[in-house]
Scaffold this motif. Sequence first.
Motif, PDB file in Angstrom:
ATOM      1  N   ALA A   5      31.325  48.908  46.015  1.00  0.00           N
ATOM      2  CA  ALA A   5      30.743  47.686  45.451  1.00  0.00           C
ATOM      3  C   ALA A   5      31.818  46.669  45.093  1.00  0.00           C
ATOM      4  O   ALA A   5      31.607  45.464  45.243  1.00  0.00           O
ATOM      5  N   LEU A   6      32.974  47.137  44.636  1.00  0.00           N
ATOM      6  CA  LEU A   6      34.078  46.237  44.297  1.00  0.00           C
ATOM      7  C   LEU A   6      34.543  45.451  45.527  1.00  0.00           C
ATOM      8  O   LEU A   6      35.042  44.331  45.400  1.00  0.00           O
ATOM      9  N   ILE A   7      34.387  46.054  46.690  1.00  0.00           N
ATOM     10  CA  ILE A   7      34.771  45.389  47.942  1.00  0.00           C
ATOM     11  C   ILE A   7      33.587  44.620  48.522  1.00  0.00           C
ATOM     12  O   ILE A   7      33.695  43.440  48.881  1.00  0.00           O
ATOM     13  N   LEU A   8      32.435  45.295  48.609  1.00  0.00           N
ATOM     14  CA  LEU A   8      31.281  44.710  49.300  1.00  0.00           C
ATOM     15  C   LEU A   8      30.622  43.577  48.517  1.00  0.00           C
ATOM     16  O   LEU A   8      30.076  42.646  49.126  1.00  0.00           O
ATOM     17  N   GLY A   9      30.652  43.632  47.191  1.00  0.00           N
ATOM     18  CA  GLY A   9      30.061  42.549  46.392  1.00  0.00           C
ATOM     19  C   GLY A   9      30.716  41.207  46.685  1.00  0.00           C
ATOM     20  O   GLY A   9      30.038  40.243  47.070  1.00  0.00           O
ATOM     21  N   PRO A  10      32.049  41.104  46.517  1.00  0.00           N
ATOM     22  CA  PRO A  10      32.712  39.844  46.856  1.00  0.00           C
ATOM     23  C   PRO A  10      32.571  39.456  48.331  1.00  0.00           C
ATOM     24  O   PRO A  10      32.417  38.277  48.650  1.00  0.00           O
ATOM     25  N   ALA A 174      40.772  39.645  43.040  1.00  0.00           N
ATOM     26  CA  ALA A 174      40.817  39.868  41.587  1.00  0.00           C
ATOM     27  C   ALA A 174      40.285  41.236  41.176  1.00  0.00           C
ATOM     28  O   ALA A 174      40.782  41.840  40.225  1.00  0.00           O
ATOM     29  N   LEU A 175      39.275  41.733  41.900  1.00  0.00           N
ATOM     30  CA  LEU A 175      38.608  42.967  41.469  1.00  0.00           C
ATOM     31  C   LEU A 175      38.958  44.185  42.307  1.00  0.00           C
ATOM     32  O   LEU A 175      39.203  45.267  41.771  1.00  0.00           O
ATOM     33  N   ALA A 176      38.976  44.062  43.620  1.00  0.00           N
ATOM     34  CA  ALA A 176      39.138  45.229  44.483  1.00  0.00           C
ATOM     35  C   ALA A 176      40.592  45.608  44.696  1.00  0.00           C
ATOM     36  O   ALA A 176      40.933  46.794  44.677  1.00  0.00           O
ATOM     37  N   ILE A 177      41.464  44.634  44.889  1.00  0.00           N
ATOM     38  CA  ILE A 177      42.864  44.936  45.170  1.00  0.00           C
ATOM     39  C   ILE A 177      43.516  45.718  44.027  1.00  0.00           C
ATOM     40  O   ILE A 177      44.134  46.748  44.260  1.00  0.00           O
ATOM     41  N   PRO A 178      43.368  45.266  42.757  1.00  0.00           N
ATOM     42  CA  PRO A 178      43.975  46.048  41.664  1.00  0.00           C
ATOM     43  C   PRO A 178      43.423  47.471  41.585  1.00  0.00           C
ATOM     44  O   PRO A 178      44.156  48.405  41.257  1.00  0.00           O
ATOM     45  N   GLN A 179      42.131  47.662  41.877  1.00  0.00           N
ATOM     46  CA  GLN A 179      41.534  48.995  41.820  1.00  0.00           C
ATOM     47  C   GLN A 179      42.130  49.906  42.886  1.00  0.00           C
ATOM     48  O   GLN A 179      42.344  51.082  42.660  1.00  0.00           O
ATOM     49  N   ASN A 180      42.399  49.349  44.056  1.00  0.00           N
ATOM     50  CA  ASN A 180      42.960  50.143  45.147  1.00  0.00           C
ATOM     51  C   ASN A 180      44.411  50.511  44.903  1.00  0.00           C
ATOM     52  O   ASN A 180      44.916  51.445  45.507  1.00  0.00           O
ATOM     53  N   ARG A 181      45.075  49.793  44.010  1.00  0.00           N
ATOM     54  CA  ARG A 181      46.481  50.080  43.715  1.00  0.00           C
ATOM     55  C   ARG A 181      46.641  51.026  42.544  1.00  0.00           C
ATOM     56  O   ARG A 181      47.745  51.387  42.185  1.00  0.00           O
TER      57      ARG A 181
END
Length: 194
Positions: A5-10, A174-181
């Motif tokens: 959802a963090l990826i698909l929402g945006p 803002a949302l997905a990249i930090p989560q993936n790191r």
Amino acid sequence: MTRAALILGPLAVAAYGITRIIGKLDDQYGPGLDWQLAHLFGLAGMLLFIPVTLHLRAHARPGPLRETTTAVTLLGLAASTVQFTADMITAAIADDRADMSRLQQGFSDLPGIQLAVYDLGPQLFFIGIVIFAALATRTGRLPWWSPALLLAAVLLSAADLNLLPVTGALMLVALAIPQNRTTAPTPAHTHQRT
């Protein structure tokens, strides 16, 4: 589901914006396939931001601000969901653009609908998501620049709906990249008290 959802929402927000721009190229945007597809992307984006909101809530410090922000954000998502759904239904039953506009006007003329579903309600989602990013920054879950990017994304879409693809891209960063790191905890962190 949350990571997706963090990826698909945006991405859905960006897809809504791109499909909307393409649909307007021939000055025949709505009713029709381009209108329905764009609004389907928008609806999907709002639904995908529900688990994103709950994810961010889990990474904010407990308290009244977290609970208020949760309520505000979910109300905004609910209003946006009603708006996209209503726009799709009116487009599906309309004979042409004028008929669709008449049906939309009839819906928005219902008491409280214009304010709750079109003017104020959807903005609550954008306000809430920025606040949640700031709260997640305070707990170290998001970097300092995430709320700044989300605020820029919100302001861009408020200034011009044709900037929605950029809004979606900024939300993704803002949302997905930090989560993936995010890395797994080191052994020193595995014995923290809860």
